[in-house]
Design a protein around this motif. Structure first.
Motif, PDB file in Angstrom:
ATOM      1  N   GLN A  26       0.832  -1.207   0.000  1.00  0.00           N
ATOM      2  CA  GLN A  26       0.000   0.000   0.000  1.00  0.00           C
ATOM      3  C   GLN A  26       0.868   1.259   0.000  1.00  0.00           C
ATOM      4  N   SER A  87      -4.235   2.110   5.358  1.00  0.00           N
ATOM      5  CA  SER A  87      -4.256   3.022   4.203  1.00  0.00           C
ATOM      6  C   SER A  87      -2.889   3.551   3.821  1.00  0.00           C
TER       7      SER A  87
ATOM      8  N   SER B  88     -18.384   2.501   7.831  1.00  0.00           N
ATOM      9  CA  SER B  88     -18.378   2.767   9.272  1.00  0.00           C
ATOM     10  C   SER B  88     -18.011   4.199   9.561  1.00  0.00           C
ATOM     11  N   SER B 117     -13.275  -1.357   5.310  1.00  0.00           N
ATOM     12  CA  SER B 117     -12.054  -2.121   5.564  1.00  0.00           C
ATOM     13  C   SER B 117     -12.401  -3.543   5.987  1.00  0.00           C
ATOM     14  N   GLU B 118     -13.694  -3.809   6.188  1.00  0.00           N
ATOM     15  CA  GLU B 118     -14.102  -5.125   6.669  1.00  0.00           C
ATOM     16  C   GLU B 118     -14.889  -5.892   5.621  1.00  0.00           C
ATOM     17  N   LYS B 138     -11.308  -1.606   1.503  1.00  0.00           N
ATOM     18  CA  LYS B 138     -10.225  -0.648   1.704  1.00  0.00           C
ATOM     19  C   LYS B 138      -8.947  -1.394   2.057  1.00  0.00           C
ATOM     20  N   PRO B 139      -7.767  -0.859   1.728  1.00  0.00           N
ATOM     21  CA  PRO B 139      -7.595   0.405   1.001  1.00  0.00           C
ATOM     22  C   PRO B 139      -7.982   0.266  -0.471  1.00  0.00           C
TER      23      PRO B 139
END
Lengths: 154, 186
Positions: A26, A87, B88, B117-118, B138-139
């Motif tokens: 990432q 992220s 969320s 993200s989940e 995500k990401p």
């Protein structure tokens, strides 16, 4: 140190962060989004991460130090930190947050205290390494050089 | 990871002003995370989209003019081609935002993409059932954004082509082909 040596040092240093699992792919995504029109993109995002994380870790310390721990407060913070570390590619911080969350679910206060320490450790580690990385980049730029492109084959 | 659902449900926007080449897509991004807002904004800019970023579902509703309880209409003149929202969020979730958008007359046709993200299957199902265009883990990747943009551009191009065809048909009705041929003979 001449420019070529500095650039080689930066490449080696960056590579080591990936090999140690401190950063994951990432982070490469972030670097690929940086260009001449947005030369500070990575450091800007990372700075936001540092600001957010400092605040979250502080809140977590306070929450876990309460007489009665409110896990409804603790878990969202860990979730947030997991998200932002993911992220930017801070793999070890993210992984530590995953473990932390599972202990939140179990409402295990002692384990959560240990997890917080682990998360903090990983966070300070990645913070330190990234700050060093940015310093190396700045030195190169100050010497009139270009930041070498990221090597993906390792 | 969820695949992009080609927009079969999407109706072709009936926009008569669209006779020039398509404008850049305008994307409204909603995320409470500072880091993620910066990231998604960059992904969208790099993909040649116009971006508006807000930090909550409430602010998104304000932006769309859907924050007033009595009317579920919204700002009719506001052109938003895509809404990307985190799932969320404190206060109102992305799912609740999705529902409100689908209830509005001005924006129910705007594709809404949920980001999370989940990887929770029931969550994904619920969002898709409620009308979400896609669900991204995500990401978010640049390839995800480009794929979304490309499928939306196809629809925009289709709309542009159809509006040209429509205009041509209307012109023909004024001077039907057979009468033009008749006049040509003379």
């Amino acid at each position: 140190m001449d420019l070529v040596q500095m650039q080689k040092s930066l490449q080696d240093y960056t590579k080591s962060l990936f090999l140690e699992g401190i950063l994951d792919s990432q982070f490469l995504q972030l670097q690929q989004l940086q260009d001449e029109s947005n030369p500070d993109f990575v450091s800007q995002v990372v700075t936001l991460f540092f600001q957010d994380s400092d605040r979250i870790l502080n809140d977590l310390s306070l929450s876990l130090d309460q007489q009665v721990v409110d896990f409804k407060k603790v878990d969202p913070h860990v979730h947030q930190l997991k998200g932002s570390s993911s992220s930017i590619g801070a793999q070890r911080v993210k992984n530590a947050c995953v473990v932390f969350r599972s202990f939140c679910e179990q409402q295990n206060v002692e384990a959560c205290h240990r997890c917080l320490q682990q998360v903090k450790q990983e966070y300070y580690l990645v913070k330190n390494r990234l700050e060093t990385l940015f310093k190396l980049e700045q030195q190169i730029v100050a010497s009139g050089g270009m930041i070498p492109p990221v090597e993906l084959g390792f | 990871m969820a695949e992009v659902l080609l927009p079969r449900k999407m109706e072709i926007p009936n926009d008569p002003s669209k006779f020039g080449s398509p404008d850049p897509l305008h994307v409204l991004a909603v995320d409470d995370s500072h880091v993620d807002r910066k990231f998604i904004e960059r992904l969208l800019r790099v993909s040649s989209c116009k971006v508006t970023v807000v930090d909550s579902a409430t602010r998104a509703l304000q932006y769309l003019g859907l924050d007033v309880e009595e009317k579920s209409v919204g700002f009719e003149d506001l052109k938003v081609n895509l809404i990307m929202t985190d799932y969320s969020m404190p206060g109102m979730t992305g799912y609740e935002l999705l529902k409100k958008i689908k209830e509005s007359s001005a924006f129910r046709q705007v594709p809404v993409v949920i980001m999370s993200s989940e990887n929770i299957l029931p969550r994904i199902d619920r969002c898709l059932e409620e009308g979400a265009e896609d669900f991204l883990l995500k990401p978010v990747k640049l390839s995800d954004v480009k794929r979304l943009r490309d499928s939306l551009m196809k629809v925009e191009d289709l709309s542009f082509t159809k509006s040209i065809q429509k205009r041509e048909l209307e012109t023909e009705n004024v001077y039907p082909v057979h009468s033009q041929l008749k006049r040509a003979k003379i």
